[in-house]
Design a protein around this motif. Structure first.
Motif, PDB file in Angstrom:
ATOM      1  N   THR A  11      84.471  38.704 107.583  1.00 36.00           N
ATOM      2  CA  THR A  11      84.985  39.949 107.008  1.00 36.00           C
ATOM      3  C   THR A  11      84.111  40.400 105.845  1.00 36.00           C
ATOM      4  OG1 THR A  11      87.256  39.529 107.712  1.00 36.00           O
ATOM      5  CG2 THR A  11      86.961  40.997 105.823  1.00 36.00           C
ATOM      6  N   ASN A 175      90.493  30.185 114.204  1.00 31.42           N
ATOM      7  CA  ASN A 175      89.540  31.104 113.589  1.00 31.42           C
ATOM      8  C   ASN A 175      88.187  30.888 114.234  1.00 31.42           C
ATOM      9  OD1 ASN A 175      88.028  32.792 111.957  1.00 31.42           O
ATOM     10  ND2 ASN A 175      87.974  31.362 110.238  1.00 31.42           N
ATOM     11  N   GLN A 176      87.877  31.689 115.255  1.00 33.58           N
ATOM     12  CA  GLN A 176      86.603  31.587 115.965  1.00 33.58           C
ATOM     13  C   GLN A 176      86.366  30.150 116.411  1.00 33.58           C
ATOM     14  OE1 GLN A 176      85.798  34.367 116.783  1.00 33.58           O
ATOM     15  NE2 GLN A 176      86.229  35.841 115.184  1.00 33.58           N
ATOM     16  N   ASP A 213      89.200  39.418 110.524  1.00 32.71           N
ATOM     17  CA  ASP A 213      88.570  39.576 111.836  1.00 32.71           C
ATOM     18  C   ASP A 213      89.087  38.641 112.915  1.00 32.71           C
ATOM     19  OD1 ASP A 213      87.308  37.300 110.567  1.00 32.71           O
ATOM     20  OD2 ASP A 213      85.759  37.422 112.110  1.00 32.71           O
ATOM     21  N   SER A 214      89.973  37.684 112.576  1.00 33.26           N
ATOM     22  CA  SER A 214      90.272  36.663 113.582  1.00 33.26           C
ATOM     23  C   SER A 214      91.768  36.383 113.695  1.00 33.26           C
ATOM     24  CB  SER A 214      89.499  35.378 113.266  1.00 33.26           C
ATOM     25  OG  SER A 214      89.476  34.518 114.385  1.00 33.26           O
ATOM     26  N   TRP A 215      92.084  35.383 114.543  1.00 31.41           N
ATOM     27  CA  TRP A 215      93.485  35.091 114.860  1.00 31.41           C
ATOM     28  C   TRP A 215      94.273  34.603 113.656  1.00 31.41           C
ATOM     29  CZ3 TRP A 215      89.624  32.949 118.244  1.00 31.41           C
ATOM     30  CH2 TRP A 215      89.472  33.662 119.449  1.00 31.41           C
ATOM     31  N   ASP A 217      94.240  35.661 110.852  1.00 25.39           N
ATOM     32  CA  ASP A 217      94.583  36.802 110.003  1.00 25.39           C
ATOM     33  C   ASP A 217      95.816  37.557 110.501  1.00 25.39           C
ATOM     34  OD1 ASP A 217      92.268  36.561 108.239  1.00 25.39           O
ATOM     35  OD2 ASP A 217      91.090  37.201 109.977  1.00 25.39           O
ATOM     36  N   SER A 229      91.051  45.222 111.509  1.00 21.72           N
ATOM     37  CA  SER A 229      90.178  44.242 112.146  1.00 21.72           C
ATOM     38  C   SER A 229      88.796  44.878 112.280  1.00 21.72           C
ATOM     39  CB  SER A 229      90.736  43.804 113.499  1.00 21.72           C
ATOM     40  OG  SER A 229      90.912  44.924 114.350  1.00 21.72           O
ATOM     41  N   SER A 233      85.844  41.564 116.289  1.00 19.20           N
ATOM     42  CA  SER A 233      87.073  40.783 116.408  1.00 19.20           C
ATOM     43  C   SER A 233      87.451  40.575 117.877  1.00 19.20           C
ATOM     44  CB  SER A 233      88.224  41.496 115.698  1.00 19.20           C
ATOM     45  OG  SER A 233      88.006  41.590 114.308  1.00 19.20           O
ATOM     46  N   VAL A 237      93.195  40.614 118.553  1.00 19.57           N
ATOM     47  CA  VAL A 237      93.266  40.890 117.118  1.00 19.57           C
ATOM     48  C   VAL A 237      93.094  42.387 116.867  1.00 19.57           C
ATOM     49  CG1 VAL A 237      92.257  40.422 114.848  1.00 19.57           C
ATOM     50  CG2 VAL A 237      92.462  38.584 116.535  1.00 19.57           C
ATOM     51  N   LYS A 238      92.143  42.995 117.560  1.00 16.10           N
ATOM     52  CA  LYS A 238      91.974  44.444 117.440  1.00 16.10           C
ATOM     53  C   LYS A 238      93.254  45.173 117.808  1.00 16.10           C
ATOM     54  CE  LYS A 238      87.045  44.474 118.749  1.00 16.10           C
ATOM     55  NZ  LYS A 238      86.087  44.964 119.774  1.00 16.10           N
ATOM     56  N   VAL A 244      90.347  49.576 113.611  1.00 16.90           N
ATOM     57  CA  VAL A 244      89.210  48.699 113.893  1.00 16.90           C
ATOM     58  C   VAL A 244      87.997  49.340 113.236  1.00 16.90           C
ATOM     59  CG1 VAL A 244      87.773  47.646 115.668  1.00 16.90           C
ATOM     60  CG2 VAL A 244      90.232  47.962 116.080  1.00 16.90           C
TER      61      VAL A 244
END
Length: 256
Positions: A11, A175-176, A213-215, A217, A229, A233, A237-238, A244
């Motif tokens: 982010t 997270n990624q 940007d991720s889950w 969040d 997001s 992302s 998430v988007k 976005v």
């Protein structure tokens, strides 16, 4: 009152080039206008300080370890903390410590974070400053998060998530390339709400803007009045955010 909560990695911080100065300037302008800026990160106290080193990025408060702790903006005073049972970390190392393709870390409420296993054949700047630890070191520290680093292996990630979910009294966040285990009920969203409580801020008096940007969040995006997001992302998430965007600087000045 306006409050903006910012995820850190993906982010504001973008390896290998680091920060975009436009984002830092936008956050400075936000704070100079009298609004609060909060970090909301999976990183620990030490890991966030490491990531911010050499930059002029500043926050009013830091929600850390996926909501397991929080400090003042200078990372001097601990405002609250929720420790993860050391038995969970022991179980994680015993179950997966020898598995190829993953690393197991333990991040603390204090100033030392640990590496319990790294079988990825890689290193990562995020954990380069961590201290090698063994199971016998667990009682000497107060752990907030167990991050599993599992790059490029969806099947192994799914296995770890399934194992952690069966443990019961553990919160699991993604997270990624990371899977984080925390104490029950901990998340970025719960951390932000607890910070408001500690500061004596009524949630109803806050207009909350979230950037992540991720889950991991999603829990803070759910709380937000305005959630954001990014183009990079994951699709779900988007879909869960109001906007976005390409960068924080792209929109933050609109809200001042």
């Amino acid at each position: 009152m306006k409050v903006a909560a910012f995820d850190f990695d993906g982010t504001l911080h973008h390896p290998p080039h680091g920060f975009d100065q436009e984002d830092i300037a936008a956050i400075d302008a936000w704070r100079n206008a009298g609004h609060l800026a909060i970090s909301a990160t999976g990183r620990s106290r030490t890991a966030l300080a490491h990531g911010m080193a050499g930059s002029t990025l500043a926050f009013d408060y830091q929600v850390l370890s996926n909501g397991a702790s929080a400090t003042d903006g200078a990372n001097r005073d601990l405002l609250f903390s929720h420790e993860l049972d050391g038995a969970v970390l022991r179980a994680a190392v015993e179950q997966f410590g020898e598995r190829e393709g993953l690393a197991i870390f333990g991040t603390t409420i204090g100033r030392v974070d640990g590496v319990f296993a790294n079988n990825t054949g890689r290193t990562h700047d995020f954990t380069a400053h961590f201290t090698p630890m063994r199971i016998r070191d667990i009682p000497d520290h107060h752990f907030a998060v167990i991050p599993f680093w599992i790059p490029d292996n969806d099947a192994l990630r799914a296995e770890v998530i399934a194992w952690a979910t069966k443990l019961g009294d553990v919160e699991v966040a993604q997270n990624q390339d990371y899977i984080d285990l925390m104490a029950p009920g901990r998340s970025k969203g719960s951390g932000i709400l607890e910070l408001f409580e500690v500061l004596g801020i009524n949630r109803d008096d806050v207009e909350l803007y979230t950037f992540g940007d991720s889950w991991n969040d999603l829990t803070m995006h759910t709380l937000a009045d305005h959630s954001h997001s990014f183009h990079h992302s994951p699709a779900d998430v988007k879909a869960a955010t109001d906007r976005v965007i390409g960068s924080v600087a792209e929109v933050l000045d609109e809200y001042i």
